[in-house]
Design a protein around this motif. Sequence first.
Motif, PDB file in Angstrom:
ATOM      1  N   VAL A   4       6.872  -0.803  -0.515  1.00 34.42           N
ATOM      2  CA  VAL A   4       7.580   0.649  -0.554  1.00 34.42           C
ATOM      3  C   VAL A   4       6.537   1.901  -0.366  1.00 34.42           C
ATOM      4  N   VAL A   5       6.725   2.563   0.837  1.00 34.53           N
ATOM      5  CA  VAL A   5       5.842   3.753   0.791  1.00 34.53           C
ATOM      6  C   VAL A   5       6.453   4.901  -0.020  1.00 34.53           C
ATOM      7  N   ARG A   6       5.611   5.413  -0.891  1.00 41.01           N
ATOM      8  CA  ARG A   6       6.161   6.505  -1.832  1.00 41.01           C
ATOM      9  C   ARG A   6       5.678   7.851  -1.364  1.00 41.01           C
ATOM     10  N   MET A   7       6.340   8.754  -1.707  1.00 42.56           N
ATOM     11  CA  MET A   7       6.009  10.171  -1.230  1.00 42.56           C
ATOM     12  C   MET A   7       4.414  10.517  -2.006  1.00 42.56           C
ATOM     13  N   PRO A   8       3.634  10.960  -0.836  1.00 38.10           N
ATOM     14  CA  PRO A   8       2.161  10.889  -1.579  1.00 38.10           C
ATOM     15  C   PRO A   8       1.697  12.391  -2.268  1.00 38.10           C
TER      16      PRO A   8
END
Length: 459
Positions: A4-8
Motif C-alpha cells: 500500500v502506497v500512502r500519502m507522503p
Amino acid sequence: MAVVVRMPSVLAGATEAAIAHWLVSPGDRVSVGMPLAEIETEKALVEYAAEEAGVVGRLVLGEGDTAEIGEPIAVLLVAGETDADAEMALGLPGPSAAVAPGAPVVAPDSAASTGPGSATAPSAAPETNVHALPGGRIFASPLVRKLAGQRGIDLTGLAGTGPHGRIVRRDLERYLAAGPGASAVHASVSAVAPAAGPSAPLSETAPGREAERAPVRESALEAAQTEGDGTTPAGETLIPHTPMRRAIARRLTESKATVPHFYLTAECVVDELLALRARVNETSPVKVSVNDFVIAAVAAAFGDVPEANVTWTDEGLLQHRHVDISIAVATDSGLVTPVLRGVEGMRLSAIARESVDLARRARDRKLRQHEIEGGSFAVSNLGMYGTAEFSAIINPPQSGILAVGAARQQPVVVDGALAVATVMRCTLSVDHRAIDGALAARWLAAFSARMENPLAAVI
C-alpha cells in the motif's frame, strides 16, 4: 505481497495533501525512484517517487482528491497478484462481497431471510449507491469519517463517488453545500436506517437527491465549518479558505503570538542605484530589478555584520555560514516565500535569473520541497504597488524580514542645503530573542550604506 502506497509527508507540518496528477496508470510497472504522482501541498507541487518496485494494481485516489498524511493512495502488486490482493491489502472485502463500480448495493433485509415461503424476494430490497461493508460499516475514507464526526453527520445515507463507491471528501462537501434542508432530510433518513438496513435509500424527490445533483462548491466543508449553520447572510458571498490561506493564517498568527517583534526604519537615497541599474540593463542579457539590488545589499550587509546572521532555537543561537534569503512572491492563492541560497556568492545577474525563475514557478505551484524550506532572512517588496512604507511579519524560524517601499523623490538636506533625492524607506522586523536593538541597528546601517553605494554591493 501487495504494497500500500500512502500519502507522503512531503512538507514539514502538513497534515493532508492532494493528488494533483497521477504519472502512472493501473498496470504500469514501476521501479524504485520512478515518479508516481505530483502531490499538491499547501505551498508547492512536489513530485513523489516510488519507494518500492511493483505493478500499479489500483489508484485509490483520483486527481484532485485530498487525504490525510499516511492514508492509502495506491497499491503496488507483485507478479501473480490480482485485484483481490489489492482489496485485501486495503482491508476491503473480497471480490464476492465487494460491489463493482456503479452497481447498486442490496441492503440487508430481515424480511428476506424469514425462511421458506417468504413473499419478499432479495431483488425487491431497496437500493442505493452507498457502499456498505458487511456488518453495516460504511465504506468511507478516514478523513471523511473524522470530519463527519466533528460535524455530527451520519454517513449512512450519503452516496459515494470514490473508487468502488467509497465516500470521499467531495461527497461530504456536496452534502454540506446543499444546506440545512438536506441536513434535516438526512437526519430523518438516519433515524429510520436501522429498521430498513444500513443502506436505506433517500427518496427520489427529497432534497437529499438534489444534494447529489448539486454542483460541488470548492472547500464547502471548510465553508460550513466557518459559517456554523452552513448559511451566509443574504446578499453576501463566502469565499472558502484554500489550504494555503489556512497555512498562512496559522503561521503568521503563531509568529505574532510567539515571536517578540521590534521594528527599525531607514531611508535610503537610491539615485545612484537607479542610475547603475539603467546602465547594467543596457548591456545585460538578464534584466535586473531594483529588488535584485536590494537582495544583493542584504547579503553584503550580512557580510559586514555576520553576527546578525543567526536564528533562535531553544538550545541556543544558530549561526549561519551562508546567506539564504526568502523572497516574498504574491500568487493567486496567497504569499509564497521561495529561498535563494548562498546569495553571498552570487553575481547580480545570477540573483536576477534565479529570482525570476523562483517567482514564476511559485505562481505555477511548481516549487520543489527544498526550495520553500529554510532561509534565515526574508525580503518583501511592495514598492511596485506604490506603498511608501510598511512593516512585515517574520516567518519563523527566520530572525528578520525587510519590508521595502517605493522609491520616491522627496526633499532632503545635503550639506546644509535643500535638495531633491529619490528615497526608499525600508523597515526591518527583528526577532528580539535572537538579535538585540543595537545589533539590528548596525545591520540596517550596513544595508543602507550598500544601497547608497550599490557598486560595492555587487562586485
